[in-house]
Write a protein that holds these residues in place. Structure first.
Motif, PDB file in Angstrom:
ATOM      1  N   LYS A   1      93.584  13.479   5.197  1.00  0.00           N
ATOM      2  CA  LYS A   1      94.931  13.236   5.986  1.00  0.00           C
ATOM      3  C   LYS A   1      94.312  12.778   7.356  1.00  0.00           C
ATOM      4  O   LYS A   1      93.219  12.856   7.701  1.00  0.00           O
ATOM      5  N   GLU A   2      95.421  12.179   7.822  1.00  0.00           N
ATOM      6  CA  GLU A   2      95.005  11.778   9.636  1.00  0.00           C
ATOM      7  C   GLU A   2      94.402  13.032  10.206  1.00  0.00           C
ATOM      8  O   GLU A   2      94.961  14.049  10.291  1.00  0.00           O
ATOM      9  N   VAL A   3      93.667  12.557  11.080  1.00  0.00           N
ATOM     10  CA  VAL A   3      92.972  13.710  12.088  1.00  0.00           C
ATOM     11  C   VAL A   3      93.066  13.026  13.419  1.00  0.00           C
ATOM     12  O   VAL A   3      92.826  12.039  13.836  1.00  0.00           O
ATOM     13  N   THR A   4      93.781  13.747  14.556  1.00  0.00           N
ATOM     14  CA  THR A   4      94.034  13.567  15.781  1.00  0.00           C
ATOM     15  C   THR A   4      93.171  14.392  16.796  1.00  0.00           C
ATOM     16  O   THR A   4      93.549  15.677  16.670  1.00  0.00           O
ATOM     17  N   VAL A   5      92.646  13.615  17.559  1.00  0.00           N
ATOM     18  CA  VAL A   5      91.871  14.587  18.887  1.00  0.00           C
ATOM     19  C   VAL A   5      92.427  14.089  20.086  1.00  0.00           C
ATOM     20  O   VAL A   5      92.509  12.968  20.352  1.00  0.00           O
ATOM     21  N   ARG A   6      92.827  15.186  20.833  1.00  0.00           N
ATOM     22  CA  ARG A   6      93.280  14.980  22.265  1.00  0.00           C
ATOM     23  C   ARG A   6      92.237  15.228  22.992  1.00  0.00           C
ATOM     24  O   ARG A   6      91.435  16.261  23.434  1.00  0.00           O
ATOM     25  N   ALA A   7      92.098  14.680  24.127  1.00  0.00           N
ATOM     26  CA  ALA A   7      91.085  14.632  25.307  1.00  0.00           C
ATOM     27  C   ALA A   7      92.074  14.672  26.661  1.00  0.00           C
ATOM     28  O   ALA A   7      92.686  13.805  26.876  1.00  0.00           O
ATOM     29  N   GLU A   8      91.780  15.648  27.554  1.00  0.00           N
ATOM     30  CA  GLU A   8      92.533  15.638  28.652  1.00  0.00           C
ATOM     31  C   GLU A   8      91.667  16.067  29.860  1.00  0.00           C
ATOM     32  O   GLU A   8      90.738  16.895  29.661  1.00  0.00           O
ATOM     33  N   LEU A   9      91.683  15.281  30.800  1.00  0.00           N
ATOM     34  CA  LEU A   9      90.814  15.738  32.182  1.00  0.00           C
ATOM     35  C   LEU A   9      91.590  16.256  33.163  1.00  0.00           C
ATOM     36  O   LEU A   9      92.554  15.659  33.837  1.00  0.00           O
ATOM     37  N   PRO A  10      91.554  17.616  33.253  1.00  0.00           N
ATOM     38  CA  PRO A  10      92.139  18.224  34.438  1.00  0.00           C
ATOM     39  C   PRO A  10      92.310  17.647  35.833  1.00  0.00           C
ATOM     40  O   PRO A  10      91.369  17.075  36.079  1.00  0.00           O
ATOM     41  N   ASN A  11      93.358  17.818  36.498  1.00  0.00           N
ATOM     42  CA  ASN A  11      93.287  17.323  37.803  1.00  0.00           C
ATOM     43  C   ASN A  11      93.493  15.960  38.015  1.00  0.00           C
ATOM     44  O   ASN A  11      93.174  15.402  39.278  1.00  0.00           O
ATOM     45  N   THR A  12      93.574  14.992  36.983  1.00  0.00           N
ATOM     46  CA  THR A  12      93.616  13.601  37.023  1.00  0.00           C
ATOM     47  C   THR A  12      95.010  13.030  36.576  1.00  0.00           C
ATOM     48  O   THR A  12      95.417  11.917  36.666  1.00  0.00           O
ATOM     49  N   GLY A  13      95.650  13.753  35.527  1.00  0.00           N
ATOM     50  CA  GLY A  13      96.664  13.385  34.923  1.00  0.00           C
ATOM     51  C   GLY A  13      96.479  12.343  33.603  1.00  0.00           C
ATOM     52  O   GLY A  13      97.330  11.911  32.899  1.00  0.00           O
ATOM     53  N   LEU A  14      95.339  12.200  33.384  1.00  0.00           N
ATOM     54  CA  LEU A  14      94.654  11.370  32.232  1.00  0.00           C
ATOM     55  C   LEU A  14      94.400  11.985  31.073  1.00  0.00           C
ATOM     56  O   LEU A  14      94.065  13.244  31.048  1.00  0.00           O
ATOM     57  N   TRP A  15      94.992  11.447  29.985  1.00  0.00           N
ATOM     58  CA  TRP A  15      94.811  12.021  28.698  1.00  0.00           C
ATOM     59  C   TRP A  15      94.779  10.977  27.687  1.00  0.00           C
ATOM     60  O   TRP A  15      94.925   9.808  27.801  1.00  0.00           O
ATOM     61  N   ALA A  16      94.089  11.152  26.634  1.00  0.00           N
ATOM     62  CA  ALA A  16      94.266  10.398  25.424  1.00  0.00           C
ATOM     63  C   ALA A  16      94.097  11.070  24.087  1.00  0.00           C
ATOM     64  O   ALA A  16      93.586  11.969  23.880  1.00  0.00           O
ATOM     65  N   GLU A  17      94.758  10.408  22.979  1.00  0.00           N
ATOM     66  CA  GLU A  17      94.756  11.038  21.691  1.00  0.00           C
ATOM     67  C   GLU A  17      94.078   9.980  20.901  1.00  0.00           C
ATOM     68  O   GLU A  17      94.594   8.708  20.768  1.00  0.00           O
ATOM     69  N   THR A  18      93.065  10.277  20.051  1.00  0.00           N
ATOM     70  CA  THR A  18      92.401   9.356  19.183  1.00  0.00           C
ATOM     71  C   THR A  18      92.626   9.772  17.645  1.00  0.00           C
ATOM     72  O   THR A  18      92.455  11.125  17.520  1.00  0.00           O
ATOM     73  N   THR A  19      93.291   8.883  16.789  1.00  0.00           N
ATOM     74  CA  THR A  19      93.642   9.114  15.479  1.00  0.00           C
ATOM     75  C   THR A  19      92.574   8.390  14.553  1.00  0.00           C
ATOM     76  O   THR A  19      92.514   7.153  14.581  1.00  0.00           O
ATOM     77  N   ALA A  20      92.264   9.281  13.704  1.00  0.00           N
ATOM     78  CA  ALA A  20      91.441   8.871  12.448  1.00  0.00           C
ATOM     79  C   ALA A  20      92.243   8.642  11.367  1.00  0.00           C
ATOM     80  O   ALA A  20      92.600   9.888  10.748  1.00  0.00           O
ATOM     81  N   LYS A  21      92.674   7.652  10.710  1.00  0.00           N
ATOM     82  CA  LYS A  21      93.221   7.510   9.271  1.00  0.00           C
ATOM     83  C   LYS A  21      92.522   7.231   8.245  1.00  0.00           C
ATOM     84  O   LYS A  21      91.986   5.870   8.348  1.00  0.00           O
ATOM     85  N   PRO A  22      92.493   7.842   7.110  1.00  0.00           N
ATOM     86  CA  PRO A  22      91.583   7.561   5.981  1.00  0.00           C
ATOM     87  C   PRO A  22      92.476   6.199   5.287  1.00  0.00           C
ATOM     88  O   PRO A  22      93.500   6.029   5.005  1.00  0.00           O
ATOM     89  N   VAL A  23      91.475   5.064   5.040  1.00  0.00           N
ATOM     90  CA  VAL A  23      92.129   3.967   4.479  1.00  0.00           C
ATOM     91  C   VAL A  23      91.158   3.639   3.221  1.00  0.00           C
ATOM     92  O   VAL A  23      91.835   2.744   2.380  1.00  0.00           O
ATOM     93  N   ALA A  24      90.256   3.964   2.721  1.00  0.00           N
ATOM     94  CA  ALA A  24      89.622   3.489   1.644  1.00  0.00           C
ATOM     95  C   ALA A  24      88.269   4.464   1.376  1.00  0.00           C
ATOM     96  O   ALA A  24      87.775   4.886   2.138  1.00  0.00           O
ATOM     97  N   LEU A  25      87.955   4.713   0.144  1.00  0.00           N
ATOM     98  CA  LEU A  25      86.879   5.257  -0.487  1.00  0.00           C
ATOM     99  C   LEU A  25      85.948   3.972  -0.909  1.00  0.00           C
ATOM    100  O   LEU A  25      86.034   3.236  -1.743  1.00  0.00           O
TER     101      LEU A  25
END
Length: 343
Positions: free
Chosen positions: A222-246
């Motif tokens: 299933k999809e895996v999402t990782v969230r990275a936040e940098l405190p005191n900057t308001g910056l964040w990002a979520e990286t999602t890995a979606k399986p598409v093939a074997l």
């Protein structure tokens, strides 16, 4: 290459003061180490942290030229925190490749306004960092520092500034300032995906010219999402890995894959291929391998790798894609000449 940092007239050394070009640890708990980031990682979906006893591993990018960021700048101290650090510790990394040990080095620059050198290895000469008065107490903002997860990476020398001031709510005007995309790249390196454990029929032993069926049960990937936040900057990002093939690599040129590309698509129920059932021995599997030559001595090494499509979103609606990733496992396959299998 050995780099020796020497004192300038504005940076006289007191008793016990040292300055070096290698990654330092601050006294006690290493509160000012250039290899330690304050970026916060969480896993909103997909169990990407590897908890629950499941076996997981890091993705390998399919782009050999891509790598996560080597260095960046991020908030480290408020004025009050820096004053306390200098008074109680006074040892640590003021820059990625510059460590100050001894209180006087810190008070000269951050309390008494004396200039100091940045450590710009790739510049003709080191630039000058202007000093600060009384740690900027009473001002709203943070002293930012350089961070490099691997200070031995040559590209980590690109962040050569010693710790510097940034007003609250601002991001420094520097090519190595953090961005949502940088955080997405950092998160990519933290993605953990399940090991690729495929089902085979026949198991571990195949027969020349008869197909080996390959499949994975539904819901495994299933999809895996990782969230990275940098405190005191308001910056964040979520990286999602979606399986598409074997992807199947039979380990020899004397074989055919089904489909011919070797890429078995993931079904709507998150399964791959179709399980083998009795009576299917002579049918062509939707996902599988047909070996054309028997093994002699050493077995073939069958490689099965899941391809993961990577996308990200972050602060202010920023978004994009990153290179696909893969996670591979291998297993031995013996192939016999007898052209029959158990049905």
């Amino acid at each position: 290459m050995t780099i020796v940092l020497t004192a300038t007239t504005a940076h006289a050394f007191g008793e016990g003061d040292t300055k070096n070009d290698t990654k330092g640890e601050s006294d006690g708990n290493g509160s000012l180490s250039a290899s330690t980031s304050s970026i916060r990682i969480s896993y909103p979906s997909g169990g990407g942290g590897g908890g629950g006893g499941d076996k997981r591993g890091n993705l390998a990018t399919i782009d050999p030229n891509w790598k996560p960021p080597a260095c960046w700048y991020e908030p480290a101290f408020t004025p009050e925190q820096l004053e306390e650090f200098v008074d109680t510790d006074g040892g640590g990394d003021v820059g990625i490749h510059e460590s100050w040990y001894g209180k006087r080095l810190w008070t000269d620059h951050y309390r008494d306004g004396k200039p100091a050198d940045n450590f710009d290895l790739h510049a003709p000469t080191n630039s000058t960092a202007e000093g600060y008065e009384d740690y900027n107490l009473g001002k709203d903002g943070y002293f930012w520092r350089g961070v490099a997860p691997d200070p031995s990476d040559p590209e980590s020398w690109d962040c050569g500034r010693i710790m510097f001031w940034v007003d609250a709510g601002d991001i420094p005007d520097d090519p190595h300032a953090p961005t949502p995309e940088m955080l997405a790249e950092y998160a990519y390196n933290e993605v953990k995906v399940p090991e690729t454990e495929i089902e085979l029929k026949p198991e571990a032993k195949s027969t020349v010219n008869l197909p080996t069926w390959v499949w994975l049960d539904e819901g495994t990937f299933k999809e895996v999402t990782v969230r990275a936040e940098l405190p005191n900057t308001g910056l964040w990002a979520e990286t999602t890995a979606k399986p598409v093939a074997l992807h199947l690599d039979p380990g020899t040129a004397d074989a055919e894959t089904y489909p011919a590309s070797g890429d078995c698509e993931i079904n709507d129920d998150d399964s791959i291929g179709t399980p083998y059932t009795k009576g299917n021995a002579d049918r062509t599997p939707p996902c599988g391998i047909r070996y054309l030559r028997a093994t002699s001595g050493a077995p073939y090494r069958l490689t099965a790798g899941i391809t993961w499509q990577i996308s990200w979103e972050g602060t202010g609606g920023a978004n994009g894609d990153l290179p696909d990733g893969t996670f591979e496992t291998t297993q031995d396959m013996n192939v016999q000449e007898i052209q029959s299998i158990n049905r």
